[in-house]
Write a protein that holds these residues in place. Sequence first.
Motif, short mmCIF file in Angstrom:
data_model
loop_
_atom_site.label_atom_id
_atom_site.label_comp_id
_atom_site.label_asym_id
_atom_site.label_seq_id
_atom_site.Cartn_x
_atom_site.Cartn_y
_atom_site.Cartn_z
N LEU A 1 40.55 46.24 41.03
CA LEU A 1 39.22 46.34 41.64
C LEU A 1 38.52 44.99 41.69
O LEU A 1 37.78 44.69 42.64
N ALA A 2 38.75 44.17 40.68
CA ALA A 2 38.03 42.90 40.63
C ALA A 2 38.69 41.85 41.49
O ALA A 2 38.01 41.02 42.10
N LYS A 3 40.01 41.84 41.55
CA LYS A 3 40.69 40.67 42.10
C LYS A 3 41.45 40.92 43.39
O LYS A 3 41.98 39.99 43.99
N LYS A 4 41.56 42.15 43.81
CA LYS A 4 42.31 42.42 45.04
C LYS A 4 41.32 42.83 46.13
O LYS A 4 40.38 43.56 45.87
N ARG A 5 41.55 42.29 47.32
CA ARG A 5 40.73 42.70 48.47
C ARG A 5 41.53 43.76 49.21
O ARG A 5 42.46 43.41 49.92
N SER B 1 45.38 34.21 61.30
CA SER B 1 44.84 35.57 61.34
C SER B 1 45.95 36.60 61.17
O SER B 1 45.77 37.62 60.52
N GLY B 2 47.13 36.32 61.74
CA GLY B 2 48.25 37.25 61.61
C GLY B 2 48.67 37.39 60.16
O GLY B 2 48.90 38.49 59.66
N LEU C 1 48.60 39.98 54.67
CA LEU C 1 48.14 39.81 53.29
C LEU C 1 47.29 41.00 52.86
O LEU C 1 47.45 41.52 51.75
N VAL C 2 46.39 41.42 53.76
CA VAL C 2 45.54 42.56 53.43
C VAL C 2 46.40 43.78 53.15
O VAL C 2 46.16 44.51 52.17
N ARG C 3 47.44 43.99 53.98
CA ARG C 3 48.29 45.16 53.76
C ARG C 3 49.00 45.05 52.41
O ARG C 3 49.03 45.99 51.63
N ALA D 1 47.37 46.78 45.21
CA ALA D 1 46.16 47.24 44.52
C ALA D 1 46.28 48.71 44.14
O ALA D 1 45.98 49.10 43.01
N TYR D 2 46.76 49.53 45.09
CA TYR D 2 46.85 50.96 44.78
C TYR D 2 47.94 51.25 43.76
O TYR D 2 47.84 52.24 43.02
#
Lengths: 280, 316
Positions: free
Chosen positions: A101-105, B27-28, B33-35, B41-42
């Motif tokens: 939660l803190a470090k990942k966007r 941007s690509g 990176l977001v994915r 993260a999950y």
Amino acid sequence: MNKHMDLTGTSPGYRVFSAIVLILLALFFIFPLYWIITGSFKDVIEINARQPVWFPQSPTLDNYVRLFEHPALRWLFNIVFISGAAMILTCLTASLAGYALAKKRFIGRSVLFTIIICAMALPKQVIVIPLLQEMTYLHMNDTLWAVILPTVGWPFGVFLMKQFAETIPTEILEAARVDGSGELNTFVKVVFPMIKPGVGALAIFTFVNAWNDYFLQLVMLGSDDKLTLPVGIANLQGEMSSDFGLIMAGAALAAIPIVAVFIIFQKYFTQGIAMGAVKG
Amino acid sequence: MAQNTDVATAAAAPRKAKKSQKPSGTSGMSRALVRRETISAYCFLLPSLVFFVGFVVVPMFICLFYSFLDYGLGGVAGFAGLDNYIQLFQDEVFHKGFMNTLLIVVVAVPTVTAFSLWVGSAIYKMHTIPRSFFRCVFYLPVVTGSVAVTVVWKWILHPYNGLLNQIAGTTGFDWLGNASTAIWFIILILFTTSIGQPIVLYVAALGNVDTSIIEAAQVDGATKLQVFWKIKWPAIMSTTLYVLVITTINSFQCFALIQLLTRGGPLNSTMTIMYQVYDTAYRLQDFGYANAIGVILAIIIAIFSAIQFKLAKTDN
């Protein structure tokens, strides 16, 4: 001279006043614990005396003997098990989640954080009826896990660990990634050592809170050998409401271990809680 | 509550900006990176979410659902619509419980906040040992546990064997059996078990206030009160907000005290919304109605927290 006094703090008169008030208050706050411990060694006559007995004149273990006619040691084991298991599981899951939660966007981050904050304000008592049915469905009703699992689900730990993980410099994480360190490896080698003080604080906080979560224990546990010490004492109090010697022995058995844990780990606890909240 | 998300996104924004400034970040790539970040993260969140969703979020929605059912001892008897909520408005016990809860919150929250701020100010400049001693002492009732603290108070307040009557010379007076005194003892005991954490927080927050500003102000002739209100008070505002919120939640949730001392009596004089949820579910076995009271309690707590956030924001 007067100027100098002002710079160092407050006037001597006020200092004496506040010291006296503080000491009197401290006595008032220590008193319940003192009364529990001394009361547990008083005999029937002293317990029922019409005059205050400030200290047991003829200390007796009779109250403890009668306490152990009930499965009090079993209750003690149960509460230690519940608090310990809740502590370990909470620290593991919350440190992982708090770091993310803190470090990942990531997508859904702010929504998730909002839900966590809202859930923290929700009283546990509100959800206890569905929770009880859920436990029956999972065949965990009247087991210690029925108390442990909802305690681990409580999101305060995640919130606290997020506060701690936020202090980790992003550059260090970037550097680890450039070095080819995997996600889990980064967590174990880089992140965890940095949030260790927070994990320590959370561990003590969870242990103390789980120990004292009377409501959940009361609702989830029923049979005599599954009870915890707080629920057991509450039941004794309901059954023999004027046998204060016995009840004080139970209260002492419930209070002394947890007070000892707190005093030993006090430093980590106060530091951690203060750090977590001040940043919030 | 909404403010918190603002803070979170505001905190996230500069970091995002920093990332995109980096020469390597096209941007690509940033979408990839977001994915990647989302998936990892999950994975980190999963163990925690299993417990949180399974034992907090899901029961929360079931609770909301039940509050619209006619659900008593014999099982679900049908859909009740808003009947449970309408019943609340006509329920004398709920009115009484609502007013008592309000009284507890309105008395306990400002007292706990002001008192813990005073103790915090008095001890934060002390040497380590006396400071730890006082901090520990005021935390003691929290750690001792609500049940142990409650049973000892029950003894202290006992009409004949109790210490209070022996000292005050009021033998036989039943403090907890009297409709006008019982609630004040509940508030007093709640107070002793509530100030520990706020004091820890205030000691830390006051210790973090920049002393050079205070010294500069004092050299310029600022009085004690001016230093407090103009420098310290704004600096510890976020702590005060946190203290207000946790104390409010604690006061709403006070349960062991009432269950073990008075069971809501005498004459419902210590009935609270919280205790009514328990009483309705476990003694009266009216689950639909109990859940409706629970939902209302959650909404009231949310409103209180939101007001406190708003007030703190306008104060700044």
